[in-house]
Scaffold this motif. Sequence first.
Motif, PDB file in Angstrom:
ATOM      1  N   LEU A 219       0.829  -1.204   0.000  1.00 30.76           N
ATOM      2  CA  LEU A 219       0.000   0.000   0.000  1.00 30.76           C
ATOM      3  C   LEU A 219       0.863   1.253   0.000  1.00 30.76           C
ATOM      4  O   LEU A 219       0.576   2.221  -0.722  1.00 30.76           O
ATOM      5  N   ASP A 220       1.931   1.255   0.779  1.00 26.67           N
ATOM      6  CA  ASP A 220       2.802   2.424   0.831  1.00 26.67           C
ATOM      7  C   ASP A 220       3.605   2.588  -0.456  1.00 26.67           C
ATOM      8  O   ASP A 220       3.812   3.707  -0.935  1.00 26.67           O
ATOM      9  N   CYS A 221       4.055   1.479  -1.009  1.00 32.47           N
ATOM     10  CA  CYS A 221       4.796   1.551  -2.277  1.00 32.47           C
ATOM     11  C   CYS A 221       3.906   2.107  -3.381  1.00 32.47           C
ATOM     12  O   CYS A 221       4.314   2.978  -4.162  1.00 32.47           O
ATOM     13  N   HIS A 222       2.681   1.626  -3.444  1.00 31.23           N
ATOM     14  CA  HIS A 222       1.724   2.108  -4.447  1.00 31.23           C
ATOM     15  C   HIS A 222       1.427   3.591  -4.239  1.00 31.23           C
ATOM     16  O   HIS A 222       1.393   4.374  -5.200  1.00 31.23           O
ATOM     17  N   ARG A 223       1.213   3.995  -2.998  1.00 33.83           N
ATOM     18  CA  ARG A 223       0.875   5.392  -2.705  1.00 33.83           C
ATOM     19  C   ARG A 223       2.042   6.327  -3.032  1.00 33.83           C
ATOM     20  O   ARG A 223       1.844   7.406  -3.605  1.00 33.83           O
ATOM     21  N   LEU A 224       3.248   5.923  -2.686  1.00 35.83           N
ATOM     22  CA  LEU A 224       4.406   6.797  -2.845  1.00 35.83           C
ATOM     23  C   LEU A 224       4.992   6.782  -4.246  1.00 35.83           C
ATOM     24  O   LEU A 224       5.538   7.786  -4.714  1.00 35.83           O
ATOM     25  N   HIS A 225       4.898   5.622  -4.947  1.00 35.34           N
ATOM     26  CA  HIS A 225       5.641   5.469  -6.200  1.00 35.34           C
ATOM     27  C   HIS A 225       4.799   4.968  -7.371  1.00 35.34           C
ATOM     28  O   HIS A 225       5.295   4.944  -8.500  1.00 35.34           O
ATOM     29  N   GLY A 226       3.580   4.519  -7.126  1.00 38.82           N
ATOM     30  CA  GLY A 226       2.724   4.085  -8.216  1.00 38.82           C
ATOM     31  C   GLY A 226       2.903   2.625  -8.566  1.00 38.82           C
ATOM     32  O   GLY A 226       3.880   1.971  -8.186  1.00 38.82           O
TER      33      GLY A 226
END
Length: 301
Positions: A219-226
């Motif tokens: 979730l954090d990877c998706h939020r921060l980097h797509g």
Amino acid sequence: MPRTLHHRDFADLPALVEAKEAAGLKVSLCIPTLNEEGTIARVVSVLKAALFDEHRLLDELVVIDSGSTDRTRALAAEAGAEVILASDILPFQGPRTGKGENLWKAVYQLTGDILCFVDGDIGNIHPRFVYGTVGPLIRHADLGYVKGFYERPLLAAEGVDPRGGGRVTEILVRPLLQRFCPELAGLHQPLAGEYAARRELLEQFAMPTGYGVELAHLLDCHRLHGIGTIGQTDLDERIHRNRSLAQLGRMSGEILDAFFARAGGTGLQSGPNPQERPPMISLPEYRERFPAAAERARKTA
């Protein structure tokens, strides 16, 4: 949709090591453990022989242990791993237990540019569980986080269900992702313990200390980097111990805590999770240990 690859695309280990060295990368493997005496010696010995001794894909092979009461640490050391108690890493941060605690502390302890994680309970351990997730990061500079996926047999009284594992994924996590984060729903095994990531991503993530850590990463990877920075690799089949329903229930609760702490924009109530560790890059001790991280923190301040 995350980019999907196959482990056989990275099975030429001499070529992969050459590419790693040409890129100036260092690769570290962390095996988080708690009472894995039945499998840990073989996990360590197989990976060390193939990926450290014969082909130097790995620069570090470290077992971070949560305080096993069996022979896990002794057997891992005998097999050739560096073995460290999680409680001995950043002890002034106070005691916490759980898989996520081990992974968070691995970001501080290990020195690689790429950090790879493999669970210690794999019964059919093979080097593909490492090179299948590390290889894409070496070969594809645009990827930052690569999950493994596989068939997971479920051993039951009536026999073996070849696709019956991953119950928490199918009953809880996949419906959550389909409803609230459909771009991540294309991940076959979002809770897989076999994955690799670049240091500069992992240091940015707040990490739940328990089993919610893998979903939190995504979730954090998706939020921060797509979605474009996330990949997944087919690792064929993984055989491991199956947990009881009571254990899966506790795991599900921790996963929900991690999800709700990141639920902004979903229409669900969100808030901080007191069982999370802060992003490692926020710690002065980490920035002192890794000057490049201090520079990254300065540029984003």
